[in-house]
Write a protein that holds these residues in place. Structure first.
Motif, mmCIF file in Angstrom:
data_model
loop_
_atom_site.group_PDB
_atom_site.id
_atom_site.type_symbol
_atom_site.label_atom_id
_atom_site.label_comp_id
_atom_site.label_asym_id
_atom_site.label_seq_id
_atom_site.Cartn_x
_atom_site.Cartn_y
_atom_site.Cartn_z
ATOM 1 N N VAL A 63 0.570 -9.567 -9.356
ATOM 2 C CA VAL A 63 -0.474 -8.680 -8.846
ATOM 3 C C VAL A 63 -1.826 -9.351 -9.090
ATOM 4 O O VAL A 63 -2.206 -9.618 -10.234
ATOM 5 C CB VAL A 63 -0.444 -7.315 -9.571
ATOM 6 N N VAL A 118 -5.741 -4.694 -7.655
ATOM 7 C CA VAL A 118 -5.222 -3.372 -7.298
ATOM 8 C C VAL A 118 -6.382 -2.390 -7.307
ATOM 9 O O VAL A 118 -7.282 -2.500 -8.150
ATOM 10 C CB VAL A 118 -4.061 -2.947 -8.243
ATOM 11 N N TRP A 126 0.817 -1.206 0.000
ATOM 12 C CA TRP A 126 0.000 0.000 0.000
ATOM 13 C C TRP A 126 0.854 1.261 0.000
ATOM 14 O O TRP A 126 1.996 1.264 0.454
ATOM 15 C CB TRP A 126 -0.971 0.023 1.187
ATOM 16 N N PHE A 168 2.363 0.911 -10.839
ATOM 17 C CA PHE A 168 0.900 0.916 -10.677
ATOM 18 C C PHE A 168 0.257 2.125 -11.345
ATOM 19 O O PHE A 168 -0.965 2.215 -11.414
ATOM 20 C CB PHE A 168 0.528 0.894 -9.185
ATOM 21 N N ALA A 206 -2.635 -2.996 -3.193
ATOM 22 C CA ALA A 206 -2.466 -4.066 -4.188
ATOM 23 C C ALA A 206 -2.238 -5.394 -3.484
ATOM 24 O O ALA A 206 -1.518 -5.458 -2.483
ATOM 25 C CB ALA A 206 -1.288 -3.757 -5.110
ATOM 26 N N TYR A 226 -2.339 3.513 -3.647
ATOM 27 C CA TYR A 226 -2.906 2.237 -4.110
ATOM 28 C C TYR A 226 -2.918 1.233 -2.967
ATOM 29 O O TYR A 226 -2.186 1.366 -1.971
ATOM 30 C CB TYR A 226 -2.085 1.667 -5.283
#
Ligand SMILES: Cc1cc2nc3c(=O)[nH]c(=O)nc-3n(C[C@H](O)[C@H](O)[C@H](O)COP(=O)(O)OP(=O)(O)OC[C@H]3O[C@@H](n4cnc5c(N)ncnc54)[C@H](O)[C@@H]3O)c2cc1C
Length: 502
Positions: free
Chosen positions: A482, A485, A437, A467, A474, A472
């Motif tokens: 990933v 997200v 994050w 990203f 994720a 974000y």
């Protein structure tokens, strides 16, 4: 009548793996690291003593680091920071892959030249040290039947037949897979017209003077030398002269060694002529049977991606299979189906086209190579970014298409192993997945706690670029992919749970 299989620990063993090649052993290691027991059945009495696949690429080295087996491999191999193809004593290089440029992306800024038998030795030792894997040599899987409750196997050790039942069977039994035959699946694709000649040679100490890969271009196909260390080199001739026979083969290898390294005594340790294919199974999952490695797909060795892509199958599969074993409910199906979807599409869209261009490039007559260099550039998009070829060749550029677990924008990509503010690497903070994050922290921490994953604050420029946003949350799966997200303000827990197959 069949009985559930038990191993040294008590209780039934959920997974059997056919084949103690690099892929079967990697699968057993990945399962053991996730706390799941398995049996590995290998028809040979001991590990194969031949050198076969020569190079472990950066993406596979990352996986071995995660599974805590990298150091013994580094001790037994030779690090290769650059691949430069050029003629001996000629400054003109036709291909340059500089792994050191990957510093922002991976801690594995090199490839490792190591004979496959050493890789397998390290893997089998690591697997046995876990205490969770029962490795049975001299045990051939003969027959397989499955239904909704499990897989029944018949195997033979020495002269004695045995039947047992497991929840899942991983077919890592190589190009001529018995299990693939048992379930009626064929590899689809083609066989290349040329064969590769591989030879391991020992040369004089005074000629063993560089780690670069000398190359002969003025031949039917490219000839490359790869150093294992201690005067031992692998020579690969991509388009072997199949008319040679008996002592003429030995003389030919000595002549190639003299052209590559200079005149001097040459000992030919081993050689093999190798038929090259580009084939794959339509799916990698058939009920409770999962295909992996050469049992699922065959590639030309021209790109060095055969063994590497098989180990990467094991990495995608191991955490999903472990989760399916722990919770055999409704989500097991999505987890295992996603293995097949993700790996078939990646092998078909990236591994095989890349290998095919490299195969054609390396087997072309000299005047055709200029055209094929352009095809290679077009395929890897070198015009857009000079690092793209290196990332593709390193197998770091993992991008899975949609699957039962992956949907939506920005998912399916391998997250970079970026350098953190304290100079460490991101992957060290998330050995089996994480919530990453940047920005508002409460939503990320609540999500991480509900999924039982660590919350890792990663406000790094490399991740902002990756990203394409400042803030974000994720989900990074255990295989560094990933899974989901979102912006912290709008994230939905269900979407993140579904990406883990929950
Ligand atoms: C001569 C040679 C040279 C090669 N050179 C290169 C190279 O330079 N670069 C490259 O990338 N790749 C190369 N390869 C390919 C590379 O070795 C394979 O991609 C890699 O070994 C695949 O690993 P795997 O574990 O899927 O299969 P394998 O390594 O084939 O392992 C399968 C195992 O299953 C066992 N087995 C088979 N049937 C059964 C059964 N019924 N029951 C129990 N066990 C069974 C086999 O004995 C074997 O040990 C080469 C292969 C050969 C043969």
């Amino acid at each position: 009548m069949t009985t559930p299989t038990t191993s040294r620990a008590t209780g039934p063993v959920p997974v059997a793996i056919a084949g103690a090649g690099p892929v079967g052993l990697a699968t057993a290691l990945g399962l053991a690291r996730a706390g799941v027991r398995s049996i590995v059945m290998e028809k040979k009495a001991r590990l194969d003593p031949h050198s076969r696949a020569t190079v472990i690429l950066p993406r596979t080295l990352e996986i071995f680091r995660q599974w805590d087996v990298l150091d013994p491999l580094l001790e037994r191999g030779n690090r290769v920071p650059h691949v430069r193809l050029r003629e001996p004593d000629d400054d003109h290089q036709i291909l340059h892959i500089d792994f050191t440029k990957l510093v922002d992306d991976t801690a594995a800024m090199f490839a490792l030249a190591i004979p496959q038998d050493r890789t397998e030795r390290v893997l089998v030792d690591a697997v046995e040290a876990t205490g969770l894997v029962d490795v049975r040599f001299d045990t051939e899987v003969l027959a397989v039947e499955q239904d909704s409750a499990g897989v029944r196997l018949r195997s033979r050790t020495g002269g004695t037949d045995r039947s047992e039942t497991v929840d899942y069977l991983v077919a890592a039994d190589g190009a001529r897979s018995t299990i693939r035959g048992e379930i009626g699946v064929e590899l689809v694709g083609r066989t290349y017209p040329t064969r590769a000649m591989l030879a391991d040679v020992r040369i004089a100490p005074e000629l063993d003077r560089t780690d670069e890969w000398p190359t002969l271009l003025a031949h039917r196909g490219i000839v490359v030398g790869i150093r294992f260390g201690d005067r031992v080199w692998r020579i690969i001739e991509q388009a072997a002269d199949e008319t040679l026979d008996g002592p003429a083969v030995h003389d030919h290898i000595v002549a190639l060694a003299e052209e590559l390294f200079g005149a001097g005594p040459v000992e030919v340790i081993w050689h093999s002529v190798y038929r090259k294919h580009e084939r794959r199974a339509p799916r990698f999952r058939y009920g409770r049977v999962l295909l992996a490695g050469d049992a699922a797909h065959l590639n030309s060795p021209a790109g060095g991606q055969g063994m590497n892509s098989g180990i990467q199958d094991a990495h995608n599969l191991a955490w999903k299979l472990a989760a399916a074993v722990r919770d055999p409910g409704a989500h097991a199906d999505a987890l295992l189906e996603s293995y097949s979807e993700e790996r078939t599409s990646l092998v078909g869209r990236f591994v095989q086209p890349m290998t095919d261009v490299l195969e054609r490039f390396q087997t072309a007559r000299p005047h055709r190579r200029i055209v094929l260099t352009r095809a290679l550039e077009a395929f890897v998009g070198m015009g857009r970014s000079s690092g793209t070829l290196t990332r593709r060749f390193s197998m770091l550029d993992v991008r899975y298409g949609p699957s039962r677990l992956l949907s939506g924008h920005g998912v399916g990509r391998r997250v970079p192993d970026a350098v953190t503010d304290d100079g460490r690497r991101l992957y060290g903070a998330m050995p089996s997945g994480a919530i990453l994050w940047a920005g508002e922290e409460n939503a990320a921490k609540a999500l991480a706690s509900s999924l039982g994953l660590p919350a890792v604050h990663a406000d790094l420029a490399a991740l902002t670029r990756f990203f394409d946003r400042e803030e974000y949350v994720a989900l990074v799966r255990p295989d560094h992919i990933v899974g989901a997200v979102a912006d912290p303000a709008t994230l939905e827990h269900e979407q993140f749970a579904a990406a883990m197959g929950r």
